[in-house]
Scaffold this active site. Structure first.
Site, PDB file in Angstrom:
ATOM      1  CG  HIS A 128      -5.998   6.397   0.585  1.00 52.34           C
ATOM      2  ND1 HIS A 128      -5.834   7.411   1.498  1.00 52.34           N
ATOM      3  CD2 HIS A 128      -5.099   5.454   0.940  1.00 52.34           C
ATOM      4  CE1 HIS A 128      -4.887   7.090   2.360  1.00 52.34           C
ATOM      5  NE2 HIS A 128      -4.407   5.908   2.027  1.00 52.34           N
ATOM      6  CB  CYS A 129      -8.597   2.565  -4.231  1.00 51.94           C
ATOM      7  SG  CYS A 129      -9.786   1.817  -5.361  1.00 51.94           S
ATOM      8  CG  HIS A 131       0.201   6.025  -0.736  1.00 55.08           C
ATOM      9  ND1 HIS A 131      -0.940   6.484  -1.362  1.00 55.08           N
ATOM     10  CD2 HIS A 131      -0.231   5.509   0.453  1.00 55.08           C
ATOM     11  CE1 HIS A 131      -1.986   6.265  -0.606  1.00 55.08           C
ATOM     12  NE2 HIS A 131      -1.581   5.661   0.511  1.00 55.08           N
ATOM     13  CG  HIS A 163      -1.782   1.192   1.376  1.00 52.98           C
ATOM     14  ND1 HIS A 163      -3.055   1.262   0.876  1.00 52.98           N
ATOM     15  CD2 HIS A 163      -1.542   2.392   1.976  1.00 52.98           C
ATOM     16  CE1 HIS A 163      -3.565   2.455   1.150  1.00 52.98           C
ATOM     17  NE2 HIS A 163      -2.664   3.155   1.826  1.00 52.98           N
ATOM     18  CD  GLU A 164       1.891   3.749   3.636  1.00 59.51           C
ATOM     19  OE1 GLU A 164       2.204   4.828   3.078  1.00 59.51           O
ATOM     20  OE2 GLU A 164       0.822   3.612   4.258  1.00 59.51           O
ATOM     21  CB  CYS A 208      -9.325  -2.419  -7.899  1.00 59.24           C
ATOM     22  SG  CYS A 208      -9.096  -0.629  -8.045  1.00 59.24           S
ATOM     23  CB  CYS A 235      -8.545  -1.655  -4.156  1.00 58.94           C
ATOM     24  SG  CYS A 235      -7.062  -1.044  -5.017  1.00 58.94           S
TER      25      CYS A 235
END
Length: 178
Positions: free
Chosen positions: A141-142, A135, A131-132, A166, A147
């Site tokens: 963000h989704c 970025h 996730h990071e 996603c 996702c």
């Protein structure tokens, strides 16, 4: 220049970070990046500790990681300590795309109910590291809760995510890399 490598720097406990080395490397491979975990022990910045909260300020740690970047494409500090940003109780991580640096905390990802096994902890670390990293590669963000780039405010929300992007985020990533 497109990023080719992410370097993970243990902040604080090296052993706790190295225990999740394979998940950090898997996170890099999700984006076709080379991943490398430095086998060093970098103390957490003393100025980042807030004794009232008993947590470390993630923004100060991000500055610390930025000063260590030195020629790496992307750099992520990984800590077993609890982190926060002002106006939030805690964060799993924080990223600064302009500097190509992030900080990830495994503190809240690696504990839970007594019946949870080690695999769920490993998957959480993989998801939040990825996730990071997303970025750092320009993704935001989704709204799709399954996702990888969905914002998580609890480990339950981390557990709801899949360890993949996603279709929408995949398309954005493709556009960003062209």
């Amino acid at each position: 220049m497109l990023a080719k490598e992410i370097v993970y720097i243990p902040l604080g406990s090296t052993l706790r970070t190295l225990a999740y080395e394979s998940e950090l490397l898997k996170a890099a491979s999700l984006y076709s990046l080379n991943g490398r975990v430095l086998n060093v022990s970098v103390p957490l910045s003393e100025e980042s500790y807030n004794p009232e909260r008993r947590q470390f300020n993630a923004l100060i740690l991000l500055d610390q990681v930025s000063r260590m970047k030195k020629g790496f494409d992307l750099c992520m500090g990984v800590t077993a300590s609890d982190i926060y940003v002002p106006q939030m109780n805690f964060v799993f991580g924080v990223a600064d795309v302009s500097r190509g640096c992030a900080v990830l905390s495994i503190f809240r990802l690696t504990f839970g109910r007594y019946d949870e096994g080690q695999e769920i902890f490993r998957e959480r670390v993989l998801k939040e590291a990825a996730h990071e990293l997303g970025h750092l590669l320009g993704l935001s963000h989704c709204k799709n809760r399954s996702c990888l780039m969905s914002f998580s405010n609890s480990v339950m929300e981390v557990d709801m995510k899949k360890p993949i992007l996603c279709e929408r985020c995949l398309n954005i990533l493709k556009m960003l890399s062209e």
